[in-house]
Design a protein around this motif. Structure first.
Motif, short mmCIF file in Angstrom:
data_model
loop_
_atom_site.label_atom_id
_atom_site.label_comp_id
_atom_site.label_asym_id
_atom_site.label_seq_id
_atom_site.Cartn_x
_atom_site.Cartn_y
_atom_site.Cartn_z
N UNK A 18 0.73 -0.73 -0.02
CA UNK A 18 0.20 0.19 -0.35
C UNK A 18 0.99 1.48 -0.13
N UNK A 22 0.70 4.48 -2.66
CA UNK A 22 0.56 6.31 -2.50
C UNK A 22 1.31 6.52 -3.29
N UNK A 25 1.36 7.17 -7.01
CA UNK A 25 0.77 8.80 -7.14
C UNK A 25 1.32 10.01 -7.51
N UNK A 26 2.17 9.76 -6.17
CA UNK A 26 2.65 11.13 -6.56
C UNK A 26 4.06 10.87 -7.56
N UNK A 93 -27.88 25.74 -3.68
CA UNK A 93 -28.97 25.99 -2.70
C UNK A 93 -30.08 25.73 -2.67
N UNK A 108 -29.81 15.59 -7.92
CA UNK A 108 -28.63 15.02 -7.75
C UNK A 108 -29.10 14.64 -9.21
N UNK A 208 -29.22 32.01 5.08
CA UNK A 208 -29.46 31.63 4.07
C UNK A 208 -28.22 32.64 3.82
N UNK A 294 -6.12 23.63 -9.98
CA UNK A 294 -6.95 23.07 -8.94
C UNK A 294 -6.12 22.55 -7.11
N UNK A 295 -5.27 22.68 -7.30
CA UNK A 295 -4.75 22.74 -5.98
C UNK A 295 -5.04 24.68 -5.24
N UNK A 298 -9.13 23.45 -4.66
CA UNK A 298 -9.04 22.39 -3.48
C UNK A 298 -8.48 22.24 -2.36
N UNK A 302 -11.37 22.12 0.45
CA UNK A 302 -10.78 21.58 2.00
C UNK A 302 -10.63 22.71 3.76
N UNK A 305 -14.16 21.79 4.59
CA UNK A 305 -14.93 20.33 5.02
C UNK A 305 -14.17 20.26 5.96
N UNK A 309 -14.22 16.12 8.48
CA UNK A 309 -13.10 15.86 7.90
C UNK A 309 -12.20 15.16 8.81
#
Lengths: 310, 266, 268
Positions: A18, A22, A25-26, A93, A108, A208, A294-295, A298, A302, A305, A309
């Motif tokens: 594993x 991992x 991927x990097x 919303x 959805x 809201x 994207x960085x 994200x 994050x 979240x 999380x």
């Protein structure tokens, strides 16, 4: 009591495997990024910054500048984002805060479906439905009925395939994507935030505006930026409706080009080393920009979240 | 159920599993949650560990079968003896220890993808690639000992999700018993259950005496009094006092124990 | 609030427009021969995309074989070592990697596979699709494994399971419905990819199941036919689009059903 001695060789094998997965991927991202710059280096060395600023793309004479494609990428994506963002946020919303459960699940599913339709099929629809519609119905209204033909934005003949068509199609494509991420972000806002506002006597709309949206703001911005990254790299649908002309025009009715469609159109036919390198450099530009976008996105998502999380 | 009585000790236990902690300490990162605990658990008897929330009861229990060390940044010091082997000795495998010292969690944790029957033999199958025992017989025996057989015998293939929470917990105890552990550790096994289920599990634990050495964490002193032969009182990770249950509850030796059992804190 | 409702209705309307057109045009052109016949030369009636259907199956299968084991392994690592630098890096890189445009993946697969081999091949196409799948699989595995209560893992350890056995037999098995769902979504996603195949699998008008030869794929064939000047071919492109979207819908519904199944028997 020798039965207490047991060698966990399977466990060590599992840990090793594993960890290797991992790391791979990097390594994959590193190798891909490094290799595209190596492959692009002949063009980058030959033209330097003029690769980005030059407007001429001439395979016969070996002169390559991607400014029009960069321009087309930015304009079509920005326009698509401007069109899609309000709608996508409204959908998010509605789905996260307003809709009853049964409607939410239908919605959805519809959004999932829109997001799952392959790019080439949006392109097909764009080519045979959207472009004729724009050419025959919408563009005449814009130029003649509304008399916008004199403004630079809507100048020139209306062929159909155009920056406008690409932007509209892109907007349709990135909308479900932005909406899905934004919905997730809104769902991550703790209920305590909502209840605190309601307990103070806020209406649902005030709750809201004053409790949920401020809490979720960075995540929503992240969702929109993710949509931007998508739009930058979108290839097939754009290639099929943008007209593929390596020119910069202020008019939205004129054909244009994007980095992705430039690669899609020319890569298979490129035979000269420099031509290949130039297309690789276009790809490297696209890669670099989307990695950064994207960085950033994200990281923003994050931040919202993370509490629940970790 | 019988109240705790002194004559229990007169019956010689069948099991001989001697479990003892010696200078046992447990850490989460830099935080010490168990301090220098030395205690001996009598074979074939039920020992209750009581103490206020957060006193390190569960952590102490998890040290006894080397489960504590699997947590993030978790560390153990000292020794735990199973008969004459230190289970923390470098050449002893944690996995092998856990096969002899079983632990049942606070909340029921049946494996949701396995049937009731498969759940019961799951531990047995983990220990032996091809168990030689008759699995059907093992299942029935374990379920009978866990007082669950009559309730599930007609639906052994069903998923454990269809059982009540109390039944699920007894299934977990059956699963632990099926591996024929020498020691059974129970971490507040009735904390999340209704009174009827609590009674069933207490009866079941009581019935395990003599065959298995049981260590049970509980924050309920009445439960400790009903079920256990000996009781250990833990405070701030330290073992304050350990004695026969009747003694500890009637004539505690330490003022802190007395304060706790008379309800001044915890 | 009315604005929000109206905007939502408007936003979903393309689905109706696109879906309606797809069913009308595609339905008219879709015949059984689509799945059995090779593409017909220009001017000849009939013909199908049988080779493209087989090609897509081939590409997606090989890509899955390459991406799923590594992706699941990386996802398991990220979930198990949550909070450690390498785990965070895996998660972050997976998310960033899944945002890399597929056309860029395509030219990179060309650079790594087609250039050394000297010709286009199914292998190059499968490599490109695998690179797209890998981060999707890794992220999904991580998320689904994190949903499994840690008490379940500890219980397995307490019963004498070895670490690897506890992960595979208990944690992975419990997370399996969720992971399968995500795999279906990932497969549907790469099955519709065109851009990364343009310079790798390239397309082929004939039967081929060799990894060393160029191979056709449904989205490639749809693209080729869509931009052709022939009405027959365009009609067939719609038929192909209907099949591809049908596949996505079926996989999407399968994914939803699997998810519901999972929640139905969830244990606390």
């Amino acid at each position: 009591m020798s039965s207490l001695r047991h060698s966990p060789i399977g466990d060590r094998l599992y840990q090793t495997l594993t960890t290797l997965c991992a790391i791979s991927v990097l390594v994959l991202l590193l190798v891909l990024s490094a290799r595209i710059f190596v492959a692009a280096s002949p063009a980058l060395q030959a033209f330097g910054w003029r690769f980005l600023t030059g407007a001429q793309w001439d395979a016969v004479h070996g002169v390559f500048g991607v400014a029009p494609a960069v321009y087309g990428t930015v304009i079509s994506s920005a326009l698509a984002l401007a069109l899609a963002t309000p709608l996508a946020l409204a959908v998010a919303i509605f789905s996260a805060e307003v809709a009853p459960a049964w409607l939410r699940s239908i919605l959805e599913f519809a959004l999932d479906l829109l997001a799952a339709i392959p790019s080439v099929i949006y392109g097909l629809w764009g080519l045979f439905v959207l472009v004729p519609l724009l050419r025959d119905r919408v563009m005449p209204v814009l130029t003649e009925t509304l008399g916008l033909a004199d403004t630079p934005l809507f100048a020139g003949p209306a062929y159909g395939p155009s920056m406008l068509a690409a932007a509209l199609l892109l907007a349709i494509m990135i909308l479900p994507y932005i909406a899905a991420v934004a919905r997730e972000v809104l769902a991550a806002v703790p209920d305590a935030q909502r209840e605190a506002a309601l307990a103070l006597g806020a209406t649902r709309w005030e709750m809201l505006r004053h409790a949920v949206l401020p809490y979720a703001r960075s995540g929503l911005v992240g969702a929109v930026i993710l949509g931007l990254g998508r739009a930058f790299g979108e290839t097939m649908a754009v290639t099929m409706v943008i007209g593929n002309r390596h020119e910069m025009s202020a008019s939205l009715l004129a054909p244009g080009y994007t980095l992705a469609s430039l690669i899609a159109n020319e890569f298979a036919e490129a035979s000269a080393t420099l031509h290949h390198a130039a297309l690789m450099a276009a790809g490297a530009t696209l890669l670099l920009v989307t990695l950064l976008v994207n960085a950033l996105a994200r990281w923003l998502v994050w931040r919202v979240r993370r509490p629940g999380d970790a | 159920m019988a109240a705790a009585s002194a004559d229990r000790a007169d019956v010689p236990p069948v099991t001989t599993a001697r479990l003892a902690a010696e200078g046992l300490g447990a850490y989460y990162g830099p935080t010490r949650v168990v301090r220098d605990v030395t205690a001996s658990f009598t074979p074939g008897r039920v020992t209750a560990i009581v103490g206020p929330s957060g006193c390190g009861k569960s952590t102490l229990l998890r040290c006894l079968n080397r489960l504590h060390e699997t947590g993030r940044d978790a560390r153990t010091t000292g020794r735990v003896w199973l008969d004459d082997v230190d289970v923390y000795a470098p050449d002893v495998s944690a996995v092998a220890v856990r096969r002899q010292v079983a632990l049942v969690m606070q909340r029921p944790t049946p494996f949701p993808t396995l049937s009731i029957e498969q759940n019961v033999v799951a531990g047995l199958q983990a220990a032996h690639a091809r168990p030689t025992a008759d699995l059907r017989a093992v299942t029935e025996d374990a379920l009978r000992r866990a007082a669950l057989w009559s309730e599930v015998s007609h639906r052994l293939r069903a998923r454990p999700g269809t059982l009540s929470e109390g039944q699920q917990q007894r299934l977990c105890i059956a699963r632990a018993l099926a591996t024929s552990p020498r020691v059974l550790l129970l971490d507040e096994p009735t904390a999340s259950l209704d009174p009827l289920s609590v009674q069933k599990i207490e009866e079941l634990v009581y019935g395990l005496r003599d065959r298995v050495t049981v260590v049970m964490v509980t924050h309920n002193m009445q439960q400790a009094a009903r079920v256990s032969d000996e009781t250990a009182f833990l405070l701030h990770g330290e073992l304050v006092e350990m004695a026969a249950t009747t003694t500890l509850f009637t004539t505690p030796g330490d003022p802190r124990t007395e304060a706790y059992i008379t309800g001044r804190f915890g | 609030m009315a604005v929000v409702v109206a905007a939502t209705a408007f936003a979903v309307s393309p689905l109706a427009a696109l879906g309606g057109h797809l069913v009308r045009e595609g339905g008219a052109a879709l015949h059984w021969s689509f799945f059995t016949a090779l593409p017909a030369p220009v001017g000849e009636p009939g013909g199908g995309m049988a080779n493209a259907v087989v090609g897509t199956l081939l590409l997606v299968s090989i890509a899955s074989l390459m991406a799923i084991p590594v992706g699941v392994g990386a996802g398991l690592y990220a979930a198990e070592h949550r909070g450690r630098p390498l785990a965070l890096a895996v998660r972050f890189v997976s998310e960033v990697l899944s945002g890399v445009p597929s056309i860029v993946i395509g030219i990179l697969s060309w650079e790594f596979v087609v250039r050394p081999m000297g010709h286009f091949s199914a292998l190059a196409g499968a490599v490109a699709l695998a690179i797209i799948m890998l981060p999707l699989v890794a992220r999904a595995t991580e998320e689904m494994v994190l949903l499994v209560p840690s008490a379940l893992f500890e219980t397995a350890l307490a019963l004498g399971y070895g670490h690897a056995r506890a992960v595979v037999r208990v944690v992975l098995r419990t997370a399996l419905p969720g992971i399968l769902t995500a795999l279906l979504v990932a497969v549907a996603r790469v099955a519709g990819e065109t851009a990364p195949l343009l310079f790798t699998a390239f397309g082929n008008h004939f039967w081929s199941v060799s990894l060393r030869e160029p191979v056709s794929a449904l989205p490639l064939q749809i693209f080729t036919y869509a931009i052709s000047p022939y009405d027959d071919w365009r009609a067939l492109a719609w038929a192909g689009a209907l099949v591809l979207v049908g596949l996505a819908v079926i996989l999407g519904i399968a994914a939803r059903v699997t998810m519901r199944h999972r929640h139905g028997r969830r244990v606390r």
